[in-house]
Design an enzyme around this catalytic site. Sequence first.
Site, short mmCIF file in Angstrom:
data_model
loop_
_atom_site.label_atom_id
_atom_site.label_comp_id
_atom_site.label_asym_id
_atom_site.label_seq_id
_atom_site.Cartn_x
_atom_site.Cartn_y
_atom_site.Cartn_z
N GLU A 196 12.20 2.69 14.16
CA GLU A 196 11.23 3.72 13.77
C GLU A 196 9.97 3.54 14.60
O GLU A 196 9.92 2.67 15.48
CB GLU A 196 10.90 3.60 12.28
CG GLU A 196 10.29 2.26 11.90
CD GLU A 196 9.99 2.10 10.41
OE1 GLU A 196 9.90 3.11 9.70
OE2 GLU A 196 9.81 0.95 9.98
N LYS A 228 6.46 -1.71 2.02
CA LYS A 228 5.25 -1.15 2.62
C LYS A 228 4.12 -2.17 2.43
O LYS A 228 3.25 -2.02 1.57
CB LYS A 228 4.92 0.23 2.02
CG LYS A 228 4.10 1.10 2.98
CD LYS A 228 4.19 2.55 2.60
CE LYS A 228 3.17 3.40 3.32
NZ LYS A 228 3.23 3.40 4.78
N ARG A 234 8.41 4.21 -4.52
CA ARG A 234 8.42 3.28 -3.38
C ARG A 234 7.39 2.16 -3.59
O ARG A 234 7.64 1.00 -3.25
CB ARG A 234 8.16 4.03 -2.07
CG ARG A 234 8.36 3.13 -0.86
CD ARG A 234 8.31 3.89 0.43
NE ARG A 234 7.00 4.48 0.67
CZ ARG A 234 6.73 5.34 1.65
NH1 ARG A 234 7.68 5.73 2.48
NH2 ARG A 234 5.51 5.82 1.80
N HIS A 264 -1.18 -21.34 -0.06
CA HIS A 264 -0.11 -20.37 0.23
C HIS A 264 0.59 -19.94 -1.04
O HIS A 264 0.86 -18.78 -1.26
CB HIS A 264 0.91 -20.97 1.22
CG HIS A 264 0.45 -20.90 2.64
ND1 HIS A 264 -0.68 -21.54 3.08
CD2 HIS A 264 0.95 -20.26 3.71
CE1 HIS A 264 -0.85 -21.30 4.37
NE2 HIS A 264 0.13 -20.51 4.78
N LEU A 267 11.19 1.66 7.10
CA LEU A 267 10.63 2.10 5.83
C LEU A 267 11.38 3.36 5.38
O LEU A 267 11.66 4.24 6.20
CB LEU A 267 9.14 2.43 6.02
CG LEU A 267 8.42 2.80 4.73
CD1 LEU A 267 8.16 1.56 3.88
CD2 LEU A 267 7.10 3.50 5.02
N ARG A 323 -7.89 -21.74 -1.71
CA ARG A 323 -6.88 -21.04 -0.91
C ARG A 323 -5.62 -21.90 -0.79
O ARG A 323 -5.67 -23.02 -0.30
CB ARG A 323 -7.46 -20.79 0.49
CG ARG A 323 -6.52 -20.08 1.44
CD ARG A 323 -7.13 -20.04 2.83
NE ARG A 323 -6.27 -19.32 3.76
CZ ARG A 323 -5.22 -19.86 4.38
NH1 ARG A 323 -4.88 -21.12 4.15
NH2 ARG A 323 -4.51 -19.14 5.22
N TYR A 359 0.84 -1.20 0.00
CA TYR A 359 0.00 0.00 0.00
C TYR A 359 0.87 1.24 0.00
O TYR A 359 2.08 1.19 0.22
CB TYR A 359 -0.97 0.00 1.19
CG TYR A 359 -0.36 0.37 2.52
CD1 TYR A 359 0.50 -0.49 3.20
CD2 TYR A 359 -0.65 1.61 3.12
CE1 TYR A 359 1.05 -0.14 4.42
CE2 TYR A 359 -0.09 1.96 4.35
CZ TYR A 359 0.75 1.08 4.99
OH TYR A 359 1.30 1.44 6.20
N1 PDD Z 1 2.94 5.81 7.69
N2 PDD Z 1 7.50 4.11 8.97
C1 PDD Z 1 6.34 3.44 8.95
C2 PDD Z 1 6.29 2.10 9.60
C3 PDD Z 1 5.21 4.00 8.31
O1 PDD Z 1 4.05 3.33 8.28
C4 PDD Z 1 5.31 5.29 7.73
C5 PDD Z 1 4.15 5.92 7.02
C6 PDD Z 1 6.53 5.98 7.81
C7 PDD Z 1 6.72 7.32 7.21
O2 PDD Z 1 6.77 7.27 5.80
P1 PDD Z 1 6.25 8.48 4.90
O3 PDD Z 1 7.00 9.68 5.32
O4 PDD Z 1 6.61 8.07 3.52
O5 PDD Z 1 4.78 8.62 5.11
C8 PDD Z 1 7.62 5.34 8.42
C9 PDD Z 1 1.71 6.38 7.25
C10 PDD Z 1 1.55 6.51 5.83
C11 PDD Z 1 1.49 7.70 7.96
O6 PDD Z 1 1.11 7.63 9.12
O7 PDD Z 1 1.64 8.77 7.39
#
Ligand code: PDD
Length: 283
Positions: A178, A146, A50, A102, A202, A100, A31
Amino acid sequence: MIAYYNGQFLESDKIQISPFDRGFQFADGAYEVVRYYPNKFFEFDAHMERLKYSLSQLDISSVNIERFQEIFVELIQKNELFDQSSIGYIQITRGVQFPRRHSPDPVISPTIFMYVEKLSPNKETHANGVTVGLGEDIRWIRCDIKSISLLANILTKKGAVDKGVYEIVWSRNGFITEGTHTNVAFVKNNVVITPPLNSFILAGITRKVVLKLCDELKLQHEERNISVEELNTMDECFLMATTSEITPVVKIASSTFRTGAPGKVTMLLQKEFQKNIHRNKLM
Ligand code: PDD
């Protein structure tokens, strides 16, 4: 609400997704969340790059990403959000497969779902900052994808809500990774420090913009491992994400940052980030 589903614009409550969709069965998909600031999607190409990366890592092919901007613009128009700060959501799963199994059937085609939703910046958290907790990173080790498989993020975020904190910042083997939906950065002696890009985090688009702003502002920055013990020595902390933008952190677990209020480098970057949004709209 009008949403997009596999080539059609439909009232969202008329969309029927198969219970044999591999997204529903296995969380087998990727996503993206993009931000719309009237009248442009922010860093759209970076989000699409991405998304392409996530899909390639999942070996999901035959998705026509080139059309997504057009579809989002149409969604904004159809939902009359033209002058509203909003987010756009895209979910792509490997598709519907019965029986279904895997192992994915190579002939199925991906399911594509997109919608837009009004979302205003959170003035209160941006101005006053938030408190966050610390936790052990319980995710798999391909956090660079993602993926829609977000159970660890959800359970941890639920823990944050239960504790009354905005976010949990994870660590793996003693080093900060993170947050559940945000990247994290610290400031020490005016140097902006954030964990390096690898498969444990990410590659945030907001993080990328922040590092570019640091260059423009001639603010020193480092992408390096940060140990949990080192947190006590940091002067400032902030979160970065498409929805949270730049959100100051005033307390992380038991470490209150020196001032106990949003730091000055954080607030400078927040201000520049807002300016950058406007610059971006004119390009
Ligand atoms: N989150 N790390 C994680 C695990 C995330 O889910 C997100 C984004 C980020 C930040 O990435 P970006 O700057 O590209 O949005 C880092 C969602 C989309 C959000 O809460 O904005």
